[in-house]
Design an enzyme around this catalytic site. Structure first.
Site, PDB file in Angstrom:
ATOM      1  N   GLN A 237       0.685  -1.233   0.040  1.00  0.00           N
ATOM      2  CA  GLN A 237       0.018  -0.198   0.079  1.00  0.00           C
ATOM      3  C   GLN A 237       0.806   1.079  -0.022  1.00  0.00           C
ATOM      4  O   GLN A 237       0.401   2.417  -0.457  1.00  0.00           O
ATOM      5  CB  GLN A 237      -0.912  -0.034   1.133  1.00  0.00           C
ATOM      6  CG  GLN A 237      -1.856  -1.058   1.228  1.00  0.00           C
ATOM      7  CD  GLN A 237      -3.054  -1.090   2.502  1.00  0.00           C
ATOM      8  OE1 GLN A 237      -2.909  -1.861   3.060  1.00  0.00           O
ATOM      9  NE2 GLN A 237      -3.422   0.206   2.753  1.00  0.00           N
ATOM     10  N   ARG A 384      -9.433  -0.417   7.187  1.00  0.00           N
ATOM     11  CA  ARG A 384     -10.509   0.585   6.755  1.00  0.00           C
ATOM     12  C   ARG A 384     -10.920   1.920   7.623  1.00  0.00           C
ATOM     13  O   ARG A 384     -12.053   2.273   7.542  1.00  0.00           O
ATOM     14  CB  ARG A 384     -11.742  -0.323   6.202  1.00  0.00           C
ATOM     15  CG  ARG A 384     -12.566   0.606   5.123  1.00  0.00           C
ATOM     16  CD  ARG A 384     -13.318  -0.437   4.245  1.00  0.00           C
ATOM     17  NE  ARG A 384     -13.890   0.420   3.141  1.00  0.00           N
ATOM     18  CZ  ARG A 384     -14.175  -0.117   1.979  1.00  0.00           C
ATOM     19  NH1 ARG A 384     -14.026  -1.261   1.765  1.00  0.00           N
ATOM     20  NH2 ARG A 384     -14.755   1.057   0.961  1.00  0.00           N
ATOM     21  N   CYS A 385      -9.856   2.367   8.005  1.00  0.00           N
ATOM     22  CA  CYS A 385     -10.048   3.337   8.718  1.00  0.00           C
ATOM     23  C   CYS A 385      -8.604   4.418   8.881  1.00  0.00           C
ATOM     24  O   CYS A 385      -7.755   3.766   8.763  1.00  0.00           O
ATOM     25  CB  CYS A 385     -10.628   3.185  10.172  1.00  0.00           C
ATOM     26  SG  CYS A 385      -9.427   2.432  11.129  1.00  0.00           S
ATOM     27  N   GLU A 760     -13.144   5.281   3.925  1.00  0.00           N
ATOM     28  CA  GLU A 760     -13.225   4.778   5.299  1.00  0.00           C
ATOM     29  C   GLU A 760     -14.288   4.965   6.249  1.00  0.00           C
ATOM     30  O   GLU A 760     -14.552   4.352   7.169  1.00  0.00           O
ATOM     31  CB  GLU A 760     -11.889   4.948   5.969  1.00  0.00           C
ATOM     32  CG  GLU A 760     -10.828   4.178   5.049  1.00  0.00           C
ATOM     33  CD  GLU A 760      -9.390   4.679   5.612  1.00  0.00           C
ATOM     34  OE1 GLU A 760      -8.535   3.822   5.285  1.00  0.00           O
ATOM     35  OE2 GLU A 760      -9.177   5.686   6.308  1.00  0.00           O
TER      36      GLU A 760
END
Ligand SMILES: Cc1cc2nc3c(=O)[nH]c(=O)nc-3n(C[C@H](O)[C@H](O)[C@H](O)COP(=O)(O)OP(=O)(O)OC[C@H]3O[C@@H](n4cnc5c(N)ncnc54)[C@H](O)[C@@H]3O)c2cc1C
Lengths: 804, 288
Positions: A237, A384-385, A760
């Site tokens: 990522q 996912r945040c 997110e």
């Protein structure tokens, strides 16, 4: 003008710029099975590595005997800590300032820990060979419960740092203590609690779960010994950060390390940091002189690479009896597993947990976080945040419900009463953030109207009465959540990773005939960057999005950036893209003015070119301007048309939203049905509404999973329970509720295009919304809080305990 | 996730398969749809040295009526059970069960024979076969024999089949017209094994239960036939008090494991709830 001249609307539509529901260009290859993932890579002579992993949570390694494995035809080498020690590579630095064993050094600290790395001709031989490596263990007492980590007689886990009383973030209180991080006004907060009419206190556990991207973590390392260059393909990522780490660890100059992240099948925070598999593949390739591939399987992914959450948050609110919140106090016990391998900006050991005052004007607050070691896998990544934002929002959004219950007040009303007012922005929170913008009341009202909130409450009252009369075994829960996210890390003054500021970058190059290639320092894992970045450029430069190619992931060609996580791509690299485009546009204006033989102040932008003010027929399209830039630039101007921007954001962005969940629960089985889920998101300027909707759908689905059962469980011996998709809850289309999406638009005042990031938000806001629905369903039976995950049996147990 | 090495055989007759299994000994295993065996091999919980694939044996496929029985070939897939017109008419409990087994991909390959021969308490068909009083036909080196489903299951992965025997067919008596049936299964999600499940097959007469059989899935080492509950209900009206007693009797014979689906007490209680619901649905379907 003749009839063939396109109208302004037609010219604008042709660009497919910002605001357009442009179809995702990357899907052409993904839907045809033509994506190129790491495991698709096959290089001549490539070998395959696989791990021997610890069967115990805590044990001393007495002996490793690899002779039988080495005797298996096709096995090339077996690496253990003893081989890495002379290279000083048996430990690697983590992004959180700790070190993590690459291969277990004398001790194993969690089940599934990497003990030896077998390299063989193919993955089948490697799989046979790992069974032949004999490891003799002496079992030690495991430490599984974080609440026991700092007990006096708790076993010593980290012998490698047992004498270190100082960690990366200050003093350590105990041999299993990592850090204590505090922020806020302790005495002021205590005073607010002393004076309060009403207080609530609840230990809110946010259980351990896992980002579980469908593509697991993997890499191919290829060392060219003649050139002295290392190429590393991987599921990264943050490819540039990996390049810096690889260069530092391998001692190869950074320009001779080529890191390439091809297509990635989901990341969700799992693929930010570095894993032992990467180090071992690199070392093996250096030692053996051929490419080495490492691909983890599903069970390895779930049980050994970065977990998420495991925050145990004792949350307190103080309020007046009419419902004005006067203070907040939170203590977090953070279970980091065996090594602190959180992927947070360096100065933030608990991420942005201090966003926990949420969307409310809370005058004073205090937060303390204690990180501890246990015999579990390392991690603590932002699934996912943005960093620890789901945890923070869960704490405040559960707490507000509990307070409403104690006050006997409707929780929507309590929220409305305490929201930060639109006029208060930019707003300085008690725990140190400057919220850039927001209009919470409008969003909340729109959400409540959309679902018919009052009618739902009336229906719920009737259903409760029917339940109490014994006419039904079904109860109804209405879950609300209102979240404020903090994304787009971040300003280099307070955000860095390994000392590198968290700017991001874009480089735009326009070719003579009008085609564009643009490269960013971020890396899409499914977010649709190839589509949306092109839309930003299309609007900024008046060039059709279809003529713009976006490229990410090759560190040789892309400008340095910090990667994609924490919803930072649009806020940071999206801003860099707009800024770079504007540099080009400024030059284009000079060229246009020269071509039109007027002063550059006398031309103005007109969708896809410049025109002379007051003379709309006198214009030059971007296509003409671009050609001129290469063909006959104005005197004293360099030819060419390209620009690069490294964007250091002045502030984070603060997306927000209002969610409502309506759930029916069968108390006899604990089976629930999500009848309705409404999500209003405000992510500022909306670049591509269709992609936003897709992101919201995905984030809500993961929120649903986490709240309703997705969990990494350990038994008392530290065995990982159910690390496969049979047990780890990944909802299918059948379980997934229907999502209703909506929006308001409050642009970010400091972002060049006003966008805030959205990937997110739905996860952050979704988890408390589901949990609040379950809790709301049971509130009338006297329950204040039921811990997540809310799987069938836990709901049933709660119902039984409440006498339902 | 990669199985150990194994040899692969693909016979085309039952005799050949039985011969191969006899010759290869107890390290050889029959392979049907592979959707229980291959996952076990990938986890290396099972490492047979040879697989004898039954999928090319035409004689093992299909559904036919023989007198008062329906005979289902062992290699008939769940998907075929769902589509079969004979079963829809005579034994609708079977397709109702197939529909809640795993997912379509697995049902295209997974077979009835594999499901009932596997011996995993999580499989759904064994309790249904006990409920329907099915008989399994086993072929081995010493020829054929018949074993009642109700006598087949001895422990987890431990059945009355001898080493080297293969299950060729399942024979099921056709229930009388107007019989009621239901399979109620609680699971966490699509593709999951039962938290608990109950099968009911009954006939009603004059408002009372005439005959009844009850099977329970995944709440013990083996599938269960709830005989005490059956005895309580046979001849009785489905009054709440009677149903409560029958449910309690069924719960009493369960002994589930605690796992990710829930603790033992929950799974026992769910067996009770599933039975209650299956009873109600079967009774409503029955023509008195
Ligand atoms: C994700 C997933 C979910 C599932 N969910 C369910 C579920 O909800 N309910 C359920 O019931 N099942 C479920 N299953 C299992 C599935 O139904 C299998 O197909 C079934 O259990 C075995 O049938 P098979 O034909 O695949 O047999 P195989 O896997 O090939 O064989 C299973 C065992 O039976 C033996 N065997 C097979 N056929 C014969 C024969 N004719 N004679 C003697 N021995 C034989 C084999 O040697 C092996 O030991 C699931 C499987 C998966 C992968």
């Amino acid at each position: 003008m003749n009839d063939m001249t396109p109208t302004r609307e037609e010219r604008e539509a042709k660009l497919q710029g910002m605001g357009c529901k442009r179809k995702r260009v990357e899907d052409v290859r993904f839907t045809q099975g033509r994506g190129q993932y790491v495991d698709d890579l096959k290089l001549p002579g490539m070998l395959f590595g696989d791990f021997v992993r610890s069967t115990y949570a805590h044990a001393r390694i007495k002996k490793i005997d690899a002779s039988a494995a080495l005797a298996l035809p096709g096995v090339k080498a077996v690496l253990t800590a003893a081989d890495l020690k002379p290279l000083n590579l048996h430990y690697m630095p983590t992004l959180a300032g700790d070190v993590q064993a690459v291969l277990a050094d004398e001790k194993v600290l969690f089940q599934g820990q990497e003990v030896a790395f077998v390299i063989a001709e193919d993955r089948y031989i490697a799989a046979d060979a790992i069974e032949l490596v004999e490891v003799e263990y002496e079992e030690l007492a495991p430490l599984v419960d974080p609440f026991q980590a700092m007990a006096e007689d708790a076993p010593l886990l980290r012998e490698d740092i047992k004498d270190k009383t100082e960690g990366a973030h200050g003093p350590r209180k105990h041999h299993n203590h990592i850090f204590e991080w505090t922020i806020g006004d302790r005495t002021g907060t205590d005073a607010a609690f002393d004076k309060a009419d009403v207080t609530i206190k609840e230990m809110l556990s946010y259980h351990r779960t896992h980002p579980s991207p469908l593509e697991t973590c993997q890499c191919v390392a290829s060392m060219d010994k003649i050139r002295g260059e290392l190429t590393l393909w991987g599921t990264f990522q943050a490819p540039h950060v990996i390049r810096t780490v690889a260069s530092m660890l391998a001692g190869i100059p950074e320009h001779k390390v080529h890191v390439i992240a091809p297509d990635i099948g989901g990341g969700f925070g799992n693929k930010v940091g570095a894993y032992p598999g990467y180090i071992c593949a690199v070392v093996a390739s250096i030692v053996l002189g051929v490419p080495v591939k490492w691909v983890e399987d599903r069970m390895e992914n779930l049980s050994a690479t970065s977990f998420a959450r495991d925050y145990h948050m004792t949350t307190e609110l103080a309020a007046t009896k009419d419902g004005t919140i006067t203070g907040m106090r939170v203590h977090v016990l953070a279970d980091h597993g065996a090594f602190d391998a959180c992927a947070d900006p360096s100065k933030w050991p608990a991420g942005f947990m201090n966003i926990c005052t949420g969307s409310y004007d809370i005058p004073v607050a205090h937060l303390a976080v204690d990180g501890v070691y246990t015999n579990k896998a390392p991690g603590g990544v932002a699934y996912r945040c943005s960093f620890r934002v789901t945890e923070a929002v869960y704490a405040i959004e559960r707490a507000i419900e509990i307070l409403a219950q104690k006050l006997g007040m409707d929780s929507a009303e309590l929220r409305m009463k305490n929201f930060i007012e639109a006029e208060q922005f930019p707003y300085n929170s008690a725990l140190g953030w400057e919220y850039d913008s927001g209009d919470y009341h409008t969003a909340m009202r729109k959400a409540l109207d959309a679902v018919g909130y009052d009618a739902l409450r009336a229906e719920q009252r009737e259903k409760r009465a029917a339940f109490e009369r014994g006419e039904t075994r079904e109860i109804m829960g209405i879950g609300l959540s209102f979240f404020t996210e903090i994304v787009g890390a971040g300003p280099t003054r307070n955000c860095d990773i390994l000392g590198i500021g968290m700017f991001d970058s874009a480089e735009i190059r326009i070719h003579p005939t009008g085609g564009v290639i643009a490269r960013m320092g971020t890396k899409s894992q499914g977010q649709g960057h190839e589509t949306t970045y092109a839309q930003i450029i299309a609007t900024e430069l008046g060039i059709p999005a279809d003529d713009i190619m976006i490229e990410e992931g090759n560190t040789d060609t892309a400008p340095y950036g910090l990667g994609t996580y924490g919803s930072r791509s649009t806020p940071v690299a999206g801003a860099a893209t707009a800024v770079a485009a504007r540099k080009i546009k400024a030059k284009a204006q000079m060229i246009a003015a020269h071509m039109l033989e007027v002063h550059h102040d006398d031309v103005e932008w007109d969708i896809d070119g410049f025109r002379v003010k007051g003379l709309p027929e006198s214009r030059k399209s971007m296509k003409e301007i671009v050609w001129a830039a290469y063909n006959q630039p104005p005197p004293n101007m360099e030819p060419g048309l390209e620009a690069v921007s490294y964007y250091d954001p002045p502030n984070m962005t603060y997306p927000f939203g209002a969610y409502v969940c309506v759930m029916d629960i069968d108390v006899d089985t604990g089976v629930y049905k999500v009848r309705r889920f409404y999500a209003l998101d405000d992510c500022g300027t909306r670049i591509n509404p269709m992609i936003i909707e897709g992101q919201v759908h995905g984030g809500l689905t993961e929120a649903f999973a986490v709240a309703m059962g997705q969990e990494i469980r350990y038994d008392e011996q530290g065995n990982v329970m159910g690390a496969s998709f049979m047990d780890f809850f990944l909802p299918t289309a059948v379980e997934t509720p229907v999502w209703e999406t909506d929006h308001t638009v409050t642009p970010s005042p400091h972002h060049p295009i006003g966008a805030k990031g959205v990937g997110e938000s739905p996860h952050v806001g979704g988890v408390p919304c589901f949990s609040n629905a379950v809790n709301d369903a049971f509130a009338f039976l006297g329950s204040t809080h039921i811990q997540m995950p809310h799987d069938h049996w836990r709901i049933w147990k709660a119902a039984r305990a409440l006498g339902a | 996730m990669i199985p150990a090495n194994f040899a692969y055989h693909s016979p085309s007759t039952v005799e050949e398969a039985v011969g191969l299994l006899a010759r290869l000994g107890d390290e050889a295993r029959a392979l049907a749809g592979g959707h229980s065996l291959i996952p076990m091999m990938k986890l290396r919980l099972s490492a047979p040295e040879a697989l004898v694939d039954l999928s090319r044996i035409a004689a093992l496929k299909g559904v036919r009526e023989e007198g008062s029985e329906v005979v289902i070939g062992a290699m008939t897939t769940q998907h075929q059970l769902l589509q079969d017109p004979i079963l829809a008419q005579t034994l609708p409990l079977i397709p109702e069960t197939s529909a809640v087994i795993a997912d379509p991909q697995i049902r295209y390959r997974g077979t009835l024979g594999g499901n009932v021969a596997n011996g995993d308490p999580g499989n759904d068909m064994p309790a249904v076969m006990m409920t329907l009083d099915a008989t399994y036909t086993l072929a081995g080196p010493n020829g054929e024999r018949a074993v009642k489903a109700r006598e087949f299951y001895q422990g987890a992965y431990f059945t009355a089949a001898e080493d080297g025997e293969i299950l060729t067919a399942v024979r099921i008596p056709v229930p009388p017209a107007g019989a009621g049936f239901a399979y109620e299964k609680l699971k966490r999600k699509v593709g999951d094994y039962a938290t608990a499940a109950a099968a009911v097959q009954l006939t009603m007469k004059a408002g009372a239960v005439e005959t009844i059989a009850i099977g329970l899935t995944n709440v013990s080492e083996t599938p269960l036939l709830a005989e005490d509950a059956m005895a309580i209900l046979a001849g009785a009206r489905l009054e709440p008090e009677v149903v409560d007693r029958a449910v309690a009797a069924a719960e009493a014979i369960t002994n589930p494991a605690s796992d990710g689906r829930g603790p033992a007490e929950y799974r026992t209680a769910m067996a009770g709830v599933m039975l209650r619901r299956a009873l109600a649905r079967a009774a409503a379907r029955a023509q008195a």
